[in-house]
Every structure is written in C-alpha cells, then in structure tokens.
Design an enzyme around this catalytic site. Structure first.
Site, PDB file in Angstrom:
ATOM      1  CD  GLU A   1      46.472  32.565  41.828  1.00  0.00           C
ATOM      2  OE1 GLU A   1      45.443  31.762  41.684  1.00  0.00           O
ATOM      3  OE2 GLU A   1      46.588  33.744  41.373  1.00  0.00           O
TER       4      GLU A   1
ATOM      5  CG  PHE B   1      40.582  45.888  41.950  1.00  0.00           C
ATOM      6  CD1 PHE B   1      39.340  45.276  41.641  1.00  0.00           C
ATOM      7  CD2 PHE B   1      41.846  45.511  41.098  1.00  0.00           C
ATOM      8  CE1 PHE B   1      39.268  44.253  40.775  1.00  0.00           C
ATOM      9  CE2 PHE B   1      41.632  44.687  40.379  1.00  0.00           C
ATOM     10  CZ  PHE B   1      40.535  43.842  40.042  1.00  0.00           C
TER      11      PHE B   1
ATOM     12  CG  MET C   1      37.369   7.431  51.476  1.00  0.00           C
ATOM     13  SD  MET C   1      37.647   5.649  51.858  1.00  0.00           S
ATOM     14  CE  MET C   1      39.479   5.887  51.821  1.00  0.00           C
TER      15      MET C   1
END
Lengths: 565, 163
Positions: A49, A111, A478
């Site tokens: 997602e 849930f 970095m």
C-alpha cells in the site's frame, strides 16, 4: 437512481476526471473492488500500500492531476501513512480512500480496525470519516476540491464497510461550500506594485524558487520575469524541473548541497524574491546567516509559509501564476527602468559569472572506476528532454539534483520534504502509467531500492517500461558520508554487508537486468536499457566512498561550504 | 505574552483534536481551552489561552485559519473584552473555619451550592484573577477539590463575532 456507497464512490471518481486508481484490495474494501470489476476505471495493483500511494503521488507530480489510492482498513490503511506524509510535505494533490470497519464496530478494536482519521490528522490537508451514506457524494466532492485547490495536499476519506453497502439516491453536487476554506489566488495589487518598485531598485537580486512553481504551473511567468529583469534563479530540490537548468540565468540548487554560486548569490544578494518556497532548514542552513544582507519578498499561496522561518519585508499571498504574471506586467510598463535595472545589475551577474568559473559543479572523473555523477550525466545525455526522472533519497538524489540538467516542468519526481527512501520506484511506476510513451527512469541507490523493490512485480505485470539505474556503492551512502565527515569514519550500520545480485533479482520478477562495472560500459548499458522494451534494471558498481559536495555542515551558514577541492 | 483567542469552528467529528493536535504538533502552548456550541448548532466556539511572542502568535493565528474546519479566529489581545471563568471549590468547613468561609464567599460575591457538615462547595464566576484571589484565601482551610472552566471571552461594544 439509488446506488450503493461503493457505486457512488466509483461514479464520483469519474465525475472528478479520474481515470486510474492505485490500490490494494482487502476485506473492508471488497465491495468497492467488486464494483471496480465492471467499472471503466483503470486500477493498478501494487505490491504494497505504501507503494500505491507513492505511485499515485508520481502520477500526480508528473501530470498535475489528483492521485487516487484505495486501501483496506487496518494494516492496509496504516501502510499508506508514509506515502501520505510524503505527499503532504511536498504539497501533492491526492485523495486516499481507506476502508473502515462497519460504523457500529468503530472504536471496538474490531479486526483490522485503525483510527485513520486520528493517525493521519497531522499529515493530511484534511480528512473525513463518512458516517452517513447521504454525506458521501458531498464528501468526495469536497475532498477533491480541497486536495487540488490552494496549496495542494493529500486528503483521506475513511469509508466504513456498511456505508459502502448502504444505498441512497445519487446526485453529484455541482459546487462545494466550505465556509472555513477560501484560498487566496489573486495577489494584492498594491503589494505587487511595491514588489515591482523594490525589484527596480535592486542591485543584486536573486529569485529563490520552490516547488510551488510547478504546482501553480507558473513556469513561463517565471522565465519571463527572470529574463526581463535579468535576475538569476536558484531552485530548491522541489523546483529543479521548474526552471530550465541549462538557462544562462540558472544557478542550480541552493542549500546544503547547493552550488557554490547559488549559495554565494543568496548570501550576497540585496533582494531575495522567494517564490513558492518555504525556507526549509536544508535550504537556509544557519537561519541567522541566511540572506542577511538582503530584503526579502515572499510570494506564496499559503500564508503560514510566510514569516514562519525568516522575517519578510514584503509578503504577497496568492497563486504564483497570478502574482508573477502581474508582477511581470507591472514591470513591463516601465521599459526605461527595466533597462536601467539590467545596467545596474550587470556587475552582479559578472560576479556570479566569476563564481561559476572558479567553482563550477564538478567531480573528479576516473578511468578505472565508475563515478555516480558520470552515470547521471550520461543518463541526461542519452534520454529525451522530456524524460521523467524519479529518485529515492540519499546521495544519488543529491547528485541527480546537481548534475541532471532538468529542462521541463514536472520531469523530476523526488521526495523533498519528508525524504522518503523507497519513493523512486513506485513514483516512476505512477508516472509511467500516466505517460506510457515517455521515458521514465528511477535513479536509485542500493539502499533505497530495497525499500520498495517488490514493485518490480507491478512493472512487469502492467508492462511498464520504467528503467531503473541503481548506483550501487554497497553503502547507505549519505549516512556513511556524514559518518566519514563528522563521526571519525565510524561506519556504524551503513555498510550493506550482503552483496545482492540485482540482475538476478530483476530476472526473478521477469524484468531485464544489466550489470555495469566498467567506465567504458556505462554509455552502452544505458543505451541498451533504453532500447530494451519493458522494465530494465541497470546496476552500476560505482565508487564506494564518493561524497556529495559541496556540503554545508549542519549548523553552518550556507556560505560555509565544504567544496569539492 | 498571554493571548486569549476565540475560534469559531465547524461543530463536527474530530474538530477538537484538529485544534489540540495543531497545538501539540507544532509545539505551541495551550493554557486553557473551553468549547461549546453557539446559537447556530453547527458552529462551536472555542476560547483558548496561549502564550508566545509575536512570531509564534502570528503562526498560531495563521495555522488555526488554515484548518478547513476553522471559520473564524479572533485574538482579543489589545481589544476591550469581558473575560469570565467559572470555578467550583470544595473546601473544608468545620467548627472555626465554617463562619470564616461564608464571610469570604460573601466578600467575593460567590455562592455556596452544596453543603455537608464538613464542607462547602463554593461556586464563583469572574475574571481568572478574582478566582485566584478566592483560592488563596480558602487555601489555609484546606481545599479538597477544585474545578475551573477556563476563561471565556466576549468583545465589548455592540459588534458580535459570528460565523
């Protein structure tokens, strides 16, 4: 006509001009996905997602349209948070729809329940929990309006499952009426006239331009203004594609890894015109040393950006397109004074010209080892002018900003404000969905790439010909650079001990993989990747301890740079 | 410097946490906050007391205005306004202090709203400084419990603040 909540959602998305959504199904959005099955809307199934949000973000950044995401409740929804925060920090218009447990269960620790309105309140422009099917259409209308108007940003709609099933009469509202939200688009005419006056009196003016320039599509107005006044332009990371970097008045990036001449120009200027920028700490360095010889004009659509970090002599709230356009028109009324301005500022441009000569953006080329900057220059050389470049976060990102001469608006997708590793691959994916015919390249590091490498699957599934260039130094470069410079080379947890076979990884997903270990092969590798249809991963074994320079150490003024010898 | 600010907001789900989250997220001070609906049931009015220099107050003002749910923000600092707070104070009132407590209540034009053989519950309204004064006088008798509403304010004069 009576429609269910999920039908209303899909109908309304189309009313808003949405053609593609990015997402991931789950229990709390299963009804939406069922209706999606018959809908003309395209859906891109990412593998995570977070990546769905970055993909929608890349879609939004490259097109200017609102990016749309659907995710399920609970973990699906919480996975979107990094993506939402990324979009929020960079003011990207997005609408994120998360499924929620049925309204009677909300608050019961059901849930896959998570309080998404609570979680995303600080990282969205606004959010909604739909509690009544009758509010749904209006909520969607408002969400899109809020996302794309004023200073854009992500808006989340938390959409409980029972409301997806409930039915009501559907009518999409024509207008929104939000009494608490009225963004100012038109700049105050008197303030603009004052700005013109200040401009004409300047001896050493600089335009400091931020991401707002692309968001407001004011690129032409900016070029016109800078040319008519002969004012040099420095751009933030978010605005590198906002002004053509091959323009004679371009100073490149300013700030922590800015060019010598950009940072010196800002330090020495007598008029700083901040345009759609927000004086971020990575730009200003030590704030009390920033542009301290200068008067400041600050133009921004968001009043909270003005006087947040620095004192401002002349604030102008408004849309850049309007304000820069009117400022240009105002100045054009006094051609004699404009000519005088060009004359008065000639010395200033000469000084900057000398800085450019004495301290150009450069790196030490090598015959034996691939320099990451060289790869970036070659990608620029071999791709089209309108190629879309995304990056992850770290050294490769700064080198891309420094060395990739961006020429067209919205061709540089990078996470500026939040600095999200793992942004580049999915955002490239989203941009390629929006522009199937254009070249899209994700310039990546070996660290960042592994944060969302699963999206190779999405590229292959949808035949998205994104090219990935991993500048592999086997370090979290970095952080390693900071450890080298400020922590006595104590490389704590920055060496990626395990060498990954990236070529095999690409092949495992069904993408092509190319490895490049020799300087003489760099050009050939990029050419081959660009010619190969479908997604291609290029792995460049680059100089392991190359540093991003110039660099302003934390806590120093931006004129106190560590330079590339 | 102390500022008292009225904020008119949409009376909707989550609005209180939008405001309080803004203050905590940006490190702004919040000394007191009181909220209730106005004549229009879909608008709530918040009164909040905060401190900060001019720069911080400008940011507070702008950030409050930036919230979609905010309809209007009024900073009363430098204006003429009426400020009132309500407090309930449960104080020990036995033998020797019982009469003294009533005398003090009288002087402050407060009232006793609940009585037990051992305590008085005193109600007082007024400017916060007046309430502070009463508390100081009652403190030696032993205060068992105290609740303050936080101040609410209204500008003086004929003009009203509405959405």
């Amino acid at each position: 006509m009576e429609l269910t909540g999920s039908q209303i959602l899909l109908e309304s998305l189309q009313k808003e001009g949405v053609d593609t959504v990015f997402g991931y199904p789950g229990g709390a959005v299963i009804n939406i996905y069922d209706d999606l099955f018959d809908s003309p809307l395209e859906h891109v199934l990412t593998r995570h997602e977070q990546a769905a949000v970055h993909a929608a973000d890349g879609y939004a950044r490259s097109t200017g349209k609102v990016g749309v995401v659907i995710a399920t409740s609970g973990p699906g929804a919480t996975n979107t948070v990094t993506g939402i925060a990324t979009a929020y920090m960079d003011s990207i218009p997005m609408v994120i729809i998360t499924g929620q447990v049925p309204t009677p269960l909300i608050g019961n620790d059901a849930f896959q329940e998570a309080d998404m309105c609570g979680i995303t309140r600080p990282c969205t422009k606004h959010n909604f929990l739909v509690q009544d099917i009758k509010d749904l259409a209006r909520t969607i209308k408002e969400a899109f309006y809020i996302a794309r108007s004023g200073r854009p940003g992500p808006v989340l709609i938390d959409f409980p499952k029972d409301i997806q099933i409930a039915k009501t009469k559907y009518k999409y509202p024509e207008k929104v009426n939000l009494r608490g939200y009225k963004p100012t688009y038109e700049g105050n005419t008197r303030q603009i006239a004052k700005a013109a006056k200040m401009f004409l009196q300047a001896k050493r003016p600089v335009l400091y331009v931020g991401g707002g320039i692309n968001l407001s599509a004011a690129n032409e107005e900016l070029i016109k203004l800078s040319e008519m006044t002969q004012t040099p332009v420095t751009t933030t990371l978010m605005a590198m594609s906002g002004f053509p970097q091959n323009h004679p008045l371009a100073l490149g990036m300013l700030g922590m890894h800015g060019t010598f001449y950009a940072n010196m120009s800002v330090t020495e200027c007598d008029l700083l015109i901040a345009v759609g920028a927000r004086f971020d700490d990575r730009v200003t360095g030590r704030i009390d040393a920033f542009a301290k010889k200068s008067k400041v004009i600050h133009i921004d659509i968001d009043p909270t950006s003005i006087k947040k970090n620095v004192a401002v002599d002349l604030p102008i709230v408004g849309d850049l397109k309007d304000v820069l356009g009117k400022l240009g028109e105002n100045l054009a009324e006094s051609p004699d004074e404009l000519a005088k301005l060009a004359e008065n500022t000639a010395d200033w441009r000469a000084i900057i010209g000398e800085w450019k000569q004495t301290h150009p953006m450069a790196y030490k080329q090598s015959d034996t080892i691939i320099k990451p900057q060289f790869v970036i220059e070659k990608i620029r050389e071999l791709t089209a002018d309108d190629a879309i470049i995304s990056t992850e976060v770290g050294q490769h990102q700064m080198w891309t900003a420094q060395f990739f001469q961006f020429r067209h608006p919205r061709t540089f997708l990078t996470s500026g404000g939040l600095g999200t590793m793992g942004f580049g691959l999915p955002s490239a994916l989203g941009a390629q969905v929006a522009f199937p015919g254009r070249q899209v390249v994700d310039i990546s590091g070996d660290g960042s790439f592994q944060m969302n490498s699963q999206e190779l699957a999405t590229l292959v599934q949808y035949r998205l010909p994104v090219k990935i260039a991993i500048l592999n130094n086997n370090f979290l470069g970095m952080v390693r650079q900071w450890q080298q410079m400020f922590f006595d080379k104590r490389y704590s947890q920055t060496c990626m001990e395990l060498p990954i076979d990236f070529v095999k990884l690409a092949e495992a997903y069904g993408a092509a993989g190319l490895r490049c270990e020799k300087v003489s092969d760099v050009e050939g590798t990029i050419k081959k990747a660009l010619e190969t249809p479908g997604p291609v991963l290029m792995e460049f074994k680059v100089a392991r301890e190359e540093n991003v320079l110039p660099m302003v150490p934390a806590g120093k003024g931006i004129h106190e740079m560590v330079l590339a010898s | 410097m102390k500022h008292t600010i009225s904020v008119l907001v949409e009376n909707e789900f989550g609005v209180l946490s939008r405001i309080s989250g803004l203050f905590s997220g940006r490190g702004f001070n919040i000394e007191s906050l009181s909220v209730a609906p106005t004549l229009e049931p879909n608008i709530s009015r918040m009164t909040l007391v905060t401190t900060g220099d001019d720069r911080i107050l400008e940011q507070i003002n702008k950030q409050l205005n930036k919230l979609i749910s905010t309809i209007k923000v009024v900073d009363f600092t430098g204006e003429a306004y009426v400020e009132r707070e309500l407090a309930l104070i449960k104080v020990n009132a036995e033998a020797d202090s019982r009469a003294e407590a009533l005398r003090i209540v009288d002087i402050f034009r407060a009232s006793v709203v609940d009585v037990t053989p051992k305590t008085y519950t005193i109600q007082i309204t007024g400017a916060p400084a007046k309430i502070d004064g009463l508390i100081e006088l009652l403190r030696p008798m032993g205060i068992k419990e105290i609740v303050r509403s936080g101040p609410i304010v209204m500008g003086r004069g004929a003009k009203g603040v509405t959405g």
